[in-house]
Design an enzyme around this catalytic site. Structure first.
Site, PDB file in Angstrom:
ATOM      1  N   HIS A 270       0.829  -1.201  -0.142  1.00  0.00           N
ATOM      2  CA  HIS A 270       0.079   0.131  -0.098  1.00  0.00           C
ATOM      3  C   HIS A 270       1.027   1.222  -0.023  1.00  0.00           C
ATOM      4  CE1 HIS A 270      -2.300   3.421   1.835  1.00  0.00           C
ATOM      5  NE2 HIS A 270      -3.403   2.671   1.265  1.00  0.00           N
ATOM      6  N   CYS A 271       1.982   1.236   0.606  1.00  0.00           N
ATOM      7  CA  CYS A 271       2.719   2.457   1.078  1.00  0.00           C
ATOM      8  C   CYS A 271       3.382   2.956  -0.170  1.00  0.00           C
ATOM      9  CB  CYS A 271       3.768   2.100   2.117  1.00  0.00           C
ATOM     10  SG  CYS A 271       2.901   1.825   3.771  1.00  0.00           S
ATOM     11  N   ILE A 272       4.464   2.319  -0.830  1.00  0.00           N
ATOM     12  CA  ILE A 272       5.157   3.001  -1.834  1.00  0.00           C
ATOM     13  C   ILE A 272       4.332   3.318  -3.129  1.00  0.00           C
ATOM     14  CG2 ILE A 272       7.273   2.694  -3.046  1.00  0.00           C
ATOM     15  CD1 ILE A 272       7.718   2.868  -0.155  1.00  0.00           C
ATOM     16  N   ASP A 275       0.701   5.834  -1.463  1.00  0.00           N
ATOM     17  CA  ASP A 275       0.852   7.060  -0.760  1.00  0.00           C
ATOM     18  C   ASP A 275       1.518   8.313  -1.176  1.00  0.00           C
ATOM     19  OD1 ASP A 275      -0.132   5.244   1.257  1.00  0.00           O
ATOM     20  OD2 ASP A 275       1.712   5.343   2.579  1.00  0.00           O
ATOM     21  N   PRO A 276       2.461   8.218  -2.103  1.00  0.00           N
ATOM     22  CA  PRO A 276       2.911   9.342  -2.795  1.00  0.00           C
ATOM     23  C   PRO A 276       1.934  10.036  -3.591  1.00  0.00           C
ATOM     24  CG  PRO A 276       4.571   7.627  -2.716  1.00  0.00           C
ATOM     25  CD  PRO A 276       3.426   7.020  -2.407  1.00  0.00           C
TER      26      PRO A 276
END
Length: 430
Positions: A270-272, A275-276
Site C-alpha cells: 500500500h505504501c510505496i 501513498d505518494p
C-alpha cells in the site's frame, strides 16, 4: 462470543478501542493488550470479528497465538460500535485506497469518524492513523467530530499518528519503531504522546497534525523516488554495458552520503505505490500544479513490469523459443518476501503482460495457495524446483527465504532473477 455488547460490558472501562482490525489496527491492539491495557476492536467485517474472537488471525505479522494471548488479556472484537462509548482512547486504522481522482478514498475514514462522533464523550482522545494527505485531520475529521457539539482541545483531544508498520520486519516492530504524533492543539499532543508512550519505546512529537501527516508521505515518497532512480539506472546500465548491481555494491561502501536502493520488477504494497499519490493529489488540488518528482517516479516504476516481460521475451528468443506458447513459471507473487500480502504486487501486471503475449503462465509461492489475474486463475505448481526444470522460463519475482536459490539456478532451464540474488553464468539478472 457475541459480536454485540451486553449491558455489563457497556459499563466496563476500556482504555483503547481500535477501529479497523487490519494490518495496522490489529498489531496496535496486540501491543496495547501486551502492556496491560484493556482493548476492544471494531470492524465491519463479521468474518474477521468472528475469527479473532475464536483466536484466529488474518494478518501476517500477528499469529494465532498472539490473538489467543490478546483474548486472554481481555481483548474482544465487535461489529457493534457501542464498544466505543466507554473507551478512553479511540484510534482509527481504516483503509485509504486510491480514489478515481488520484487522491485517497476517504469513505472509510469519514464513516469511522461519524461513528466515533455518535459515541463521543468529554475527555476522550481520538487518533487517526490512516495514511492521507496533509490537512485531513483538521479539515475532514475535526469538523465531523465537532458535529457532536463537543470541541477539540476543550472537550476532547484529536491527533494524527502515522502508521509505520513494515510487514515481515522482525527487527523493527511497532514497539521498537519511533511513533510520530501531532495534535490539533498542544493539549491534544500531550494527551496523545502520553497514550502512545505506554505502548512504544519512543514517541516523537510533531508540531501539529499536518506535519505528522506530511512525515508519513515524505518517508514513502523518499523511497518511491529512489526506487525509481535505481530502476531507471538498471535500464540505462544494461544499454551502457554496466553491471548496475556491482555499481550499487561499490557505492554502498561509502560510509556517508549514500543509501543503497536496488532494482526491482516494480513496487508493491500500500505504501510505496499508493501513498505518494496522496501528496501529488494535494499539491495538484490545492496549489494547481504537479509534484513532478512523484509523477516521474510513478511513471518509471509503473513501467518496470513491462520491462521485465520484454527482457523475458528477449531471453526466450535468444534460446530459440518464441514467447507465444512458452510455459513461464513465476516464483513469488507477493509484494514482499516471506509474507502473504499481495497488494499492488508487480507480479499481477507481469502475469497479465505475459498472457497478452500468449505465454502459458504458472506460479509458485509458499505463502499463497491460490492466485488469479483479472478473475482468471493461474495454475499453481506444487514443487518449484521440479517445475523450473520443466518450464521454458522461470522468473524469480520475489525472493522468499524458502527458495533454495543456488539449486534453483542449477535446475531451471532458463532463469531470470529480478531481485539480484543469483549471480552466476547462465542466469539473467535484472
Amino acid at each position: 462470543m457475541s459480536e454485540q455488547l451486553g449491558e455489563s460490558e457497556r459499563a466496563d472501562h476500556v482504555e483503547l478501542a481500535v477501529i479497523g482490525l487490519g494490518y495496522v489496527g490489529l498489531p496496535l491492539a496486540r501491543e496495547a493488550a501486551s502492556v496491560g491495557l484493556r482493548v476492544v476492536g471494531l470492524d465491519r467485517d463479521p468474518k474477521i470479528v468472528a475469527a479473532l474472537n475464536e483466536g484466529r488471525s488474518h494478518v501476517d505479522d500477528v499469529s494465532d497465538a498472539d490473538v489467543r494471548r490478546m483474548r486472554a488479556a481481555g481483548f474482544t472484537a465487535y461489529t457493534d460500535d457501542a464498544c466505543l462509548a466507554r473507551a478512553q482512547t479511540v484510534v482509527i486504522c481504516v483503509p485509504t485506497p486510491l480514489g478515481e481522482d488520484g487522491g485517497p478514498d476517504l469513505g472509510a475514514v469519514t464513516s469511522a469518524t461519524r461513528t466515533v462522533a455518535g459515541r463521543l464523550r468529554p475527555g476522550q482522545l481520538v487518533v487517526l492513523e490512516s495514511t492521507t494527505y496533509p490537512g485531513t485531520t483538521e479539515e475532514i475529521v475535526r469538523p465531523l467530530l465537532e458535529e457532536s457539539g463537543l470541541r477539540v482541545g476543550e472537550h476532547f483531544a484529536l491527533a494524527f499518528s502515522p502508521e509505520r508498520i513494515d510487514p515481515g520486519n522482525t527487527t523493527h516492530g511497532l514497539r521498537e519503531t519511533p511513533k510520530v504524533v501531532g495534535g490539533c492543539t498542544p493539549s491534544c499532543s500531550v494527551q496523545a504522546v502520553a497514550f502512545y508512550g505506554k505502548i512504544v519505546e519512543t514517541v516523537v512529537q510533531a508540531k501539529g497534525t499536518r506535519e505528522a501527516e506530511m512525515a508519513k508521505l515524505l518517508e514513502n515518497t523518499y523511497r518511491h523516488v529512489n526506487i525509481a532512480l535505481v530502476n531507471e539506472l538498471a535500464i540505462i546500465s544494461r544499454e551502457l554495458h554496466v553491471d548496475v548491481w556491482d555499481a550499487i555494491r561499490c557505492a554502498g561502501t561509502k560510509p556517508f552520503g549514500f543509501q543503497a536502493f536496488r532494482p526491482s520488477p516494480g513496487v508493491g504494497g500500500h505504501c510505496i505505490p499508493i501513498d505518494p499519490n496522496y501528496l501529488s493529489y494535494k499539491v495538484r488540488s490545492s496549489l494547481g500544479y504537479e509534484f513532478r518528482f512523484v509523477e516521474l517516479a510513478q511513471e518509471i516504476n509503473r513501467r518496470m513490469p513491462e520491462y521485465v516481460v520484454r527482457r523475458a521475451q528477449d531471453l526466450l528468443n535468444t534460446a530459440g523459443a518464441p514467447m507465444n506458447g512458452s510455459r513461464v513459471l513465476l516464483l513469488g507473487v507477493t509484494y514482499k518476501p516471506d509474507i502473504a500480502d499481495q497488494r499492488e504486487s508487480p507480479a499481477l501486471p507481469v502475469a497479465r503482460l505475459l498472457r497478452e503475449r500468449s505465454a502459458e503462465v504458472f506460479f509458485h509461492d509458499p505463502h499463497v495457495a491460490a492466485w488469479s489475474v483479472d478473475g482468471t486463475s493461474v495454475p499453481r505448481v506444487e514443487d518449484a524446483l521440479a517445475a523450473a526444470r520443466e518450464h521454458d522460463l522461470t522468473i524469480l519475482l520475489q525472493d522468499h527465504s524458502a527458495y533454495d536459490l543456488p539449486t534453483l539456478a542449477d535446475t531451471a532451464r532458463l532463469l531470470f532473477d529480478t531481485r539480484g540474488r543469483i549471480f552466476r553464468p547462465g542466469v539473467e539478472v535484472l
